[in-house]
Design an enzyme around this catalytic site. Sequence first.
Site, PDB file in Angstrom:
ATOM      1  N   GLY A   9      -2.900  -4.086   8.247  1.00 41.29           N
ATOM      2  CA  GLY A   9      -1.613  -3.429   8.513  1.00 41.29           C
ATOM      3  C   GLY A   9      -1.431  -2.193   7.649  1.00 41.29           C
ATOM      4  N   GLN A  45       4.787   0.141   6.953  1.00 39.63           N
ATOM      5  CA  GLN A  45       5.653   0.674   5.884  1.00 39.63           C
ATOM      6  C   GLN A  45       5.074   0.376   4.501  1.00 39.63           C
ATOM      7  OE1 GLN A  45       9.390  -1.274   5.207  1.00 39.63           O
ATOM      8  NE2 GLN A  45      10.319   0.510   4.242  1.00 39.63           N
ATOM      9  N   ASP A  80      -5.923  -1.337  10.751  1.00 43.85           N
ATOM     10  CA  ASP A  80      -4.674  -1.497  11.508  1.00 43.85           C
ATOM     11  C   ASP A  80      -5.057  -1.623  12.976  1.00 43.85           C
ATOM     12  OD1 ASP A  80      -1.511  -0.810  10.578  1.00 43.85           O
ATOM     13  OD2 ASP A  80      -1.915  -0.845  12.733  1.00 43.85           O
ATOM     14  N   ILE A  81      -4.094  -2.060  13.778  1.00 37.69           N
ATOM     15  CA  ILE A  81      -4.358  -2.206  15.220  1.00 37.69           C
ATOM     16  C   ILE A  81      -4.376  -0.845  15.910  1.00 37.69           C
ATOM     17  CG2 ILE A  81      -1.959  -2.532  15.972  1.00 37.69           C
ATOM     18  CD1 ILE A  81      -3.155  -4.995  17.598  1.00 37.69           C
ATOM     19  N   ASP A  98      -7.394  -5.951  14.955  1.00 42.13           N
ATOM     20  CA  ASP A  98      -6.263  -6.808  15.296  1.00 42.13           C
ATOM     21  C   ASP A  98      -6.365  -8.019  14.364  1.00 42.13           C
ATOM     22  OD1 ASP A  98      -4.578  -8.720  16.301  1.00 42.13           O
ATOM     23  OD2 ASP A  98      -5.252  -8.531  18.385  1.00 42.13           O
ATOM     24  N   TYR A 153      11.417 -14.739  12.653  1.00 35.05           N
ATOM     25  CA  TYR A 153      10.715 -14.120  11.523  1.00 35.05           C
ATOM     26  C   TYR A 153      10.837 -15.009  10.278  1.00 35.05           C
ATOM     27  CZ  TYR A 153       9.889 -10.555   7.871  1.00 35.05           C
ATOM     28  OH  TYR A 153       9.450  -9.858   6.792  1.00 35.05           O
ATOM     29  N   LYS A 202       7.929 -16.985   8.228  1.00 31.72           N
ATOM     30  CA  LYS A 202       7.656 -16.730   6.807  1.00 31.72           C
ATOM     31  C   LYS A 202       7.751 -18.021   5.986  1.00 31.72           C
ATOM     32  CE  LYS A 202       6.595 -12.371   6.679  1.00 31.72           C
ATOM     33  NZ  LYS A 202       5.236 -11.955   6.280  1.00 31.72           N
TER      34      LYS A 202
HETATM   35  N1  SER Z   1      13.017  -6.071   5.914  1.00 28.41           N
HETATM   36  C1  SER Z   1      12.866  -7.309   6.617  1.00 28.41           C
HETATM   37  C2  SER Z   1      13.639  -7.334   7.866  1.00 28.41           C
HETATM   38  O1  SER Z   1      14.679  -6.740   7.928  1.00 28.41           O
HETATM   39  C3  SER Z   1      13.284  -8.459   5.741  1.00 28.41           C
HETATM   40  O2  SER Z   1      12.139  -8.965   5.138  1.00 28.41           O
HETATM   41  O3  SER Z   1      13.253  -7.951   8.787  1.00 28.41           O
END
Ligand code: SER
Length: 318
Positions: free
Chosen positions: A9, A13, A35-36, A53, A143, A147
Amino acid sequence: MKKTTLILGACGQIGTELTLTLREKYGNDAVVATDIKEPALAELKNGPFEILDASDAAGLRAVCEKYNVGTVYHLVAMLSATGEKFPMKAWDLNMQSLLHALELAKENIIDKIFWPSSIAVFGPTTPKRNTPQQTIMEPSTVYGISKLAGERWCEYYYNKYGVDVRSIRYPGLISWKSQPGGGTTDYAVEIYYKALEEGKYTSFLSEHRALPMMYMEDAIRATIELTEAPSDQVKVRSSYNLAGISFDPATIGASIQKLMPEFELDFAPDFREEIAASWPESIDDSAAQADWNWTPKYDLDSMTEAMLSNLKTKLQLS
Ligand code: SER
């Protein structure tokens, strides 16, 4: 052949800045960026770059063998806001890529993994202020669920197979070299661009919706310091809380107005408000401070100064 460091990746960012920082530290050839997609920033090709990937197990293994990879920084993820639109895709990407890396470490093909977790592992039932390292974790986004599951897998591979895996629960990350994508904390980056480009910004979070945030320079330093700390200092093998700077949209707006008094801010909360409302307002990172001597450098006003001056140059505004 000397061991190399692999970034998964690298165009993202965090990946962009981590690649550039590690190459400065160890030399361009010592850091393999993947990166992909092709990088938008030509600088990322000042050392080895491969299209990969991260959810392709065989492809990942081949790159690790080709470059004799020692440490993997795994920075591939679909973030919170996009994840709510594509739940199964987010789950598959976020989990598979981590499990492939953990398996490679279990087989001793690689030595060490850094994998980021997030404040999104916490949920509406978590204590909101000064959230402890160990507390109630009932995340309500895909998400966050991915995690939290990832944290459990990391600790499992450490306990069961001795895999050297290290992790930080990043707060929202604020950067000028590369933009975030699809996150709930992205407003705190957009606001600086819009302040310079248009003199005004409409926040998609409400005025007093506070969240933990951090300037990218601090986050990169934390990432490298944790990954390079002696193994016996790394006592948490799920993921470390990291506090950073806590503020709400009104407060970051006021910080910008100190340097740009004409800046105007208003608020039009959308679906991301509900995600933000489920996360902590501030974090207790005393474990990171005690175990690997973590101390942040930036506060809100020094971050605002750095963001505005760097972005002004980047956007060629005078
Ligand atoms: N910056 C992330 C998000 O907003 C939080 O880990 O999804």
